[in-house]
Design a protein around this motif. Structure first.
Motif, PDB file in Angstrom:
ATOM      1  N   VAL A 271      -2.986  -6.627  -1.986  1.00  0.00           N
ATOM      2  CA  VAL A 271      -4.257  -5.909  -2.080  1.00  0.00           C
ATOM      3  C   VAL A 271      -5.320  -6.539  -1.186  1.00  0.00           C
ATOM      4  O   VAL A 271      -6.093  -5.832  -0.537  1.00  0.00           O
ATOM      5  CB  VAL A 271      -4.727  -5.895  -3.555  1.00  0.00           C
ATOM      6  N   ASP A 272      -5.333  -7.855  -1.127  1.00  0.00           N
ATOM      7  CA  ASP A 272      -6.479  -8.500  -0.475  1.00  0.00           C
ATOM      8  C   ASP A 272      -6.255  -8.931   0.974  1.00  0.00           C
ATOM      9  O   ASP A 272      -7.212  -9.304   1.652  1.00  0.00           O
ATOM     10  CB  ASP A 272      -6.964  -9.685  -1.316  1.00  0.00           C
ATOM     11  N   GLN A 273      -5.010  -8.904   1.458  1.00  0.00           N
ATOM     12  CA  GLN A 273      -4.802  -9.222   2.885  1.00  0.00           C
ATOM     13  C   GLN A 273      -5.045  -7.942   3.673  1.00  0.00           C
ATOM     14  O   GLN A 273      -4.300  -6.957   3.498  1.00  0.00           O
ATOM     15  CB  GLN A 273      -3.352  -9.678   3.118  1.00  0.00           C
ATOM     16  N   PRO A 274      -6.048  -7.921   4.556  1.00  0.00           N
ATOM     17  CA  PRO A 274      -6.371  -6.675   5.259  1.00  0.00           C
ATOM     18  C   PRO A 274      -5.155  -6.093   5.982  1.00  0.00           C
ATOM     19  O   PRO A 274      -4.439  -6.799   6.678  1.00  0.00           O
ATOM     20  CB  PRO A 274      -7.455  -7.112   6.266  1.00  0.00           C
ATOM     21  N   GLY A 275      -4.937  -4.797   5.731  1.00  0.00           N
ATOM     22  CA  GLY A 275      -3.872  -4.065   6.448  1.00  0.00           C
ATOM     23  C   GLY A 275      -2.480  -4.260   5.887  1.00  0.00           C
ATOM     24  O   GLY A 275      -1.543  -3.550   6.262  1.00  0.00           O
ATOM     25  N   LEU A 276      -2.320  -5.213   4.961  1.00  0.00           N
ATOM     26  CA  LEU A 276      -0.963  -5.540   4.514  1.00  0.00           C
ATOM     27  C   LEU A 276      -0.297  -4.387   3.752  1.00  0.00           C
ATOM     28  O   LEU A 276       0.864  -4.047   4.000  1.00  0.00           O
ATOM     29  CB  LEU A 276      -0.992  -6.812   3.664  1.00  0.00           C
ATOM     30  N   ARG A 281       3.769  -0.162   3.261  1.00  0.00           N
ATOM     31  CA  ARG A 281       4.055   1.243   2.941  1.00  0.00           C
ATOM     32  C   ARG A 281       4.853   1.891   4.068  1.00  0.00           C
ATOM     33  O   ARG A 281       5.803   2.617   3.835  1.00  0.00           O
ATOM     34  CB  ARG A 281       2.737   2.001   2.734  1.00  0.00           C
ATOM     35  N   GLN A 282       4.433   1.551   5.291  1.00  0.00           N
ATOM     36  CA  GLN A 282       5.138   2.128   6.447  1.00  0.00           C
ATOM     37  C   GLN A 282       6.553   1.559   6.569  1.00  0.00           C
ATOM     38  O   GLN A 282       7.475   2.239   6.973  1.00  0.00           O
ATOM     39  CB  GLN A 282       4.377   1.829   7.739  1.00  0.00           C
ATOM     40  N   ASP A 283       6.699   0.304   6.212  1.00  0.00           N
ATOM     41  CA  ASP A 283       8.022  -0.321   6.363  1.00  0.00           C
ATOM     42  C   ASP A 283       8.332  -1.203   5.144  1.00  0.00           C
ATOM     43  O   ASP A 283       8.154  -2.421   5.167  1.00  0.00           O
ATOM     44  CB  ASP A 283       8.033  -1.173   7.648  1.00  0.00           C
ATOM     45  N   PRO A 284       8.829  -0.554   4.075  1.00  0.00           N
ATOM     46  CA  PRO A 284       9.102  -1.327   2.846  1.00  0.00           C
ATOM     47  C   PRO A 284      10.171  -2.407   3.029  1.00  0.00           C
ATOM     48  O   PRO A 284      10.273  -3.298   2.188  1.00  0.00           O
ATOM     49  CB  PRO A 284       9.596  -0.259   1.855  1.00  0.00           C
ATOM     50  N   SER A 285      10.915  -2.341   4.129  1.00  0.00           N
ATOM     51  CA  SER A 285      11.943  -3.374   4.315  1.00  0.00           C
ATOM     52  C   SER A 285      11.312  -4.747   4.587  1.00  0.00           C
ATOM     53  O   SER A 285      12.000  -5.769   4.618  1.00  0.00           O
ATOM     54  CB  SER A 285      12.890  -2.997   5.453  1.00  0.00           C
ATOM     55  N   HIS A 385       4.113   5.367  -4.595  1.00  0.00           N
ATOM     56  CA  HIS A 385       3.356   6.352  -5.373  1.00  0.00           C
ATOM     57  C   HIS A 385       1.843   6.280  -5.157  1.00  0.00           C
ATOM     58  O   HIS A 385       1.099   6.995  -5.826  1.00  0.00           O
ATOM     59  CB  HIS A 385       3.659   6.191  -6.867  1.00  0.00           C
ATOM     60  N   THR A 386       1.386   5.394  -4.291  1.00  0.00           N
ATOM     61  CA  THR A 386      -0.063   5.289  -4.056  1.00  0.00           C
ATOM     62  C   THR A 386      -0.390   5.444  -2.567  1.00  0.00           C
ATOM     63  O   THR A 386       0.475   5.210  -1.712  1.00  0.00           O
ATOM     64  CB  THR A 386      -0.603   3.905  -4.485  1.00  0.00           C
ATOM     65  N   SER A 387      -1.635   5.808  -2.310  1.00  0.00           N
ATOM     66  CA  SER A 387      -2.105   5.722  -0.922  1.00  0.00           C
ATOM     67  C   SER A 387      -3.015   4.506  -0.782  1.00  0.00           C
ATOM     68  O   SER A 387      -3.269   4.030   0.318  1.00  0.00           O
ATOM     69  CB  SER A 387      -2.851   6.996  -0.528  1.00  0.00           C
ATOM     70  N   ASN A 388      -3.508   4.000  -1.900  1.00  0.00           N
ATOM     71  CA  ASN A 388      -4.300   2.764  -1.852  1.00  0.00           C
ATOM     72  C   ASN A 388      -4.239   2.038  -3.202  1.00  0.00           C
ATOM     73  O   ASN A 388      -4.256   2.663  -4.262  1.00  0.00           O
ATOM     74  CB  ASN A 388      -5.762   3.068  -1.509  1.00  0.00           C
ATOM     75  N   ILE A 389      -4.160   0.727  -3.109  1.00  0.00           N
ATOM     76  CA  ILE A 389      -4.220  -0.113  -4.318  1.00  0.00           C
ATOM     77  C   ILE A 389      -5.393  -1.068  -4.109  1.00  0.00           C
ATOM     78  O   ILE A 389      -5.511  -1.683  -3.047  1.00  0.00           O
ATOM     79  CB  ILE A 389      -2.935  -0.948  -4.512  1.00  0.00           C
TER      80      ILE A 389
END
Ligand code: HEM
Length: 522
Positions: A271-276, A281-285, A385-389
């Motif tokens: 949540v707190d690391q910018p962009g993480l 989400r783009q690459d769950p691997s 299931h989210t677009s933002n946390i």
């Protein structure tokens, strides 16, 4: 003001909640530091940690659970105290648990876990993990947010272990309640080590497992509990019933808070690391690599302990037999001699899996593969299931000035709560009904048809729970309802308990009780 390195790791509230600055102050004194006036050293070096954990001939694991500060139940005498350790094993807290065993007995008991952690068993368990986490996360997203640790992480990891062990569905809620109401390991604030309390989670679960093992030994079925109950040692001998009971209940203790807190610690970074979170989400691997780095940087087990049973040395520092060692895993994982820029979260560190968050050597965490799978899968669900946390600012303050509360435990590094705000992903469909673990049937309902009660079919927990039945029990077995041992055996029938206490539970007395129970049915 007292220097940081002069404060006490085990009782200082601030250090218990946040140990990192303290460990750095200790590290500045050397990788192996003798705490003045105490009978323990603190090891913060990475290589030195490996040395201690691998030298199992020289170091006993007997104090793994109780930690380095607790007094020994004997005065060490001589350059080899192996015999003394074994003679007083029963007097050491957790001396009869896998994590504290040494040598051959450790190897034997650990081998009993084999069938639980085969790739095929873990695959079957992963199916449950995936379905259950999907339910929990969808429900949280539909609600717009959730308190992660108590509402999701704890029930989730508890149910995963229950599933791994094959605990019957109808008993699972009872396990969960016991654990939810219990304190985290090594907690300063609660009676975590009060194993005499009837409500201690391990005591409650021990009662149930005693019932399962007895039952599955008498009537083996095609299930995991039967496999575990009837497993034999490598030399073909049969373990004592209580050995299996302790092992099974220990899995809950070892795998519950550790994994739940790892989920919280990971989520905090996501949540707190910018962009993480977008990157994941783009690459769950990439999630497994993140998890390894979180384990290194903020693993949920801060430390373990060993007792030198022979005169030896660590990193060239002499250690006499009887000296205790606080093995600071979380400090070894930030040792600048091993890790470049150790305080930073860095993706793709070379040889990241060499961190010691799961320990190393013979006692290396048996549940590590499970911990990795369960935390990865539930994180995947959150991101899917989210677009933002985000963190709930009302509970944790704004980004950059977060207010996070850690458990005051000398073992566990983890947040006591983490309140999330969840924005649904595009196309998210809220579940039709609320996710919930099936509740256990009310005691009376378990025996609501036909001949309702019998000493062969009805668990003692049911008999104790209903006043009329308890009265009959007291009539035939005066005082038994106050007996703590009997209370522990809640999941057993009286006929099963008879095997342990044949003098008290005679067939004649049980038949007489059956006759009275039948009258009650009529
Ligand atoms: C993130 C989660 C976890 C962490 C950080 C963790 C950490 C550890 C560590 C550091 C040890 C070694 C203790 C020592 O050497 O004294 C250990 C041992 C152990 N862990 Fe875990 N653990 C985790 C999850 C689990 C899970 C999910 C299970 C089981 C379902 C489990 C079962 C065990 C067992 C049985 C041992 C004792 C092994 C032995 O003594 O041979 N752990 N764990």
């Amino acid at each position: 003001m007292q220097a940081l390195e002069d404060r006490d790791y085990f009782t200082d509230y601030e250090i218990l909640k946040d140990p990192y600055a303290y460990f750095e102050a200790i590290r500045a004194k050397g990788p192996v530091y003798q705490v003045p006036g105490r009978d323990y050293v603190i090891v913060t070096g990475y290589e030195e940690t490996l040395e201690v954990l691998k030298k199992t001939e020289e170091f006993s694991a007997i104090i793994g659970l109780q930690g380095a500060a607790a007094p020994l139940p004997f005065t060490p005498d001589g350059s080899d105290i192996t015999a003394q350790v074994e003679a007083r094993r029963a007097d050491s807290l957790g001396g009869d648990l896998l994590v504290n065993y040494d040598d051959r007995h450790h190897t034997f008991v650990r081998s009993l876990l084999g069938p639980l952690f085969t790739p095929s068993r873990l695959r079957a368990n992963e199916q449950f993990i995936s379905e259950y986490s999907d339910e929990l996360v969808k429900d949280a997203v539909a609600n717009g947010g959730v308190e992660l640790i108590k509402t999701i992480a704890t029930p989730f990891v508890t149910m995963v272990i229950a599933d791994l062990l094959g605990v019957p569905q109808e008993d699972r809620q009872i396990f969960m309640d016991a654990i939810e109401n219990g304190p985290p390991p090594g907690s300063l604030e609660t009676g975590e080590n009060d194993f005499s309390a009837e409500t201690h989670p391990l005591v409650v679960m021990g009662g149930y497992f005693a019932g399962y093992v007895q039952d599955r030994r008498a009537n083996p079925r095609d299930d995991i509990l039967s496999m575990l109950s009837n497993a034999t040692f490598p030399d073909g001998s049969t373990p004592d019933v209580m050995e299996i009971v302790r092992l099974a209940t220990f899995l809950f203790g070892a795998g519950q808070d550790t994994s739940a807190k790892l989920l919280g610690n990971s989520m905090k970074y996501i949540v707190d690391q910018p962009g993480l979170q977008d990157r994941l989400r783009q690459d769950p691997s990439l999630i497994p690599a993140l998890l390894e780095e979180v384990l290194r940087l903020e693993g949920s087990t801060k430390q373990t302990a060993r007792l030198a049973r022979k005169d030896t040395e660590i990193g060239g520092v002499k250690i006499p037999a009887g000296m205790k060692v606080l093995v600071a895993l979380s400090a070894a994982n930030r040792d600048p001699r091993r890790w470049e820029d150790p305080q930073a979260l860095v993706f793709d560190r070379p040889r990241i899996k060499e961190h010691v968050a799961f320990g190393r050597g013979k006692h290396v965490c048996a549940g590590a593969p499970l911990a990795r799978v369960e935390v990865r899968v539930i994180l995947e669900k959150f991101l899917q299931h989210t677009s933002n946390i985000d963190l709930d600012e009302a509970a944790h303050g704004p980004r950059g000035a977060r207010n996070l509360d850690y458990e005051p435990s000398f073992i566990i590094r983890g947040l006591s709560h983490l309140n999330l705000k969840l924005t649904p992903a595009t196309g998210f469909v809220a579940p039709a009904k609320k996710a919930a673990v099936k509740p256990a049937p009310a005691p009376a309902a378990a025996a609501s048809s036909g001949a309702r009660y019998s000493t062969a079919e009805t668990k003692i927990g049911v008999l104790l729970g209903e006043p009329a039945l308890k009265a009959l029990l007291d009539k035939h077995f005066p005082g038994v309802s106050d007996d703590k041992q009997i209370g522990m055996a809640k999941a057993m029938t009286l006929r099963a308990i008879q095997a342990f206490a044949p003098a008290q539970f005679t067939a004649q007395a049980l038949d007489a009780l059956d006759a009275d129970l039948a009258k009650l049915d009529a």
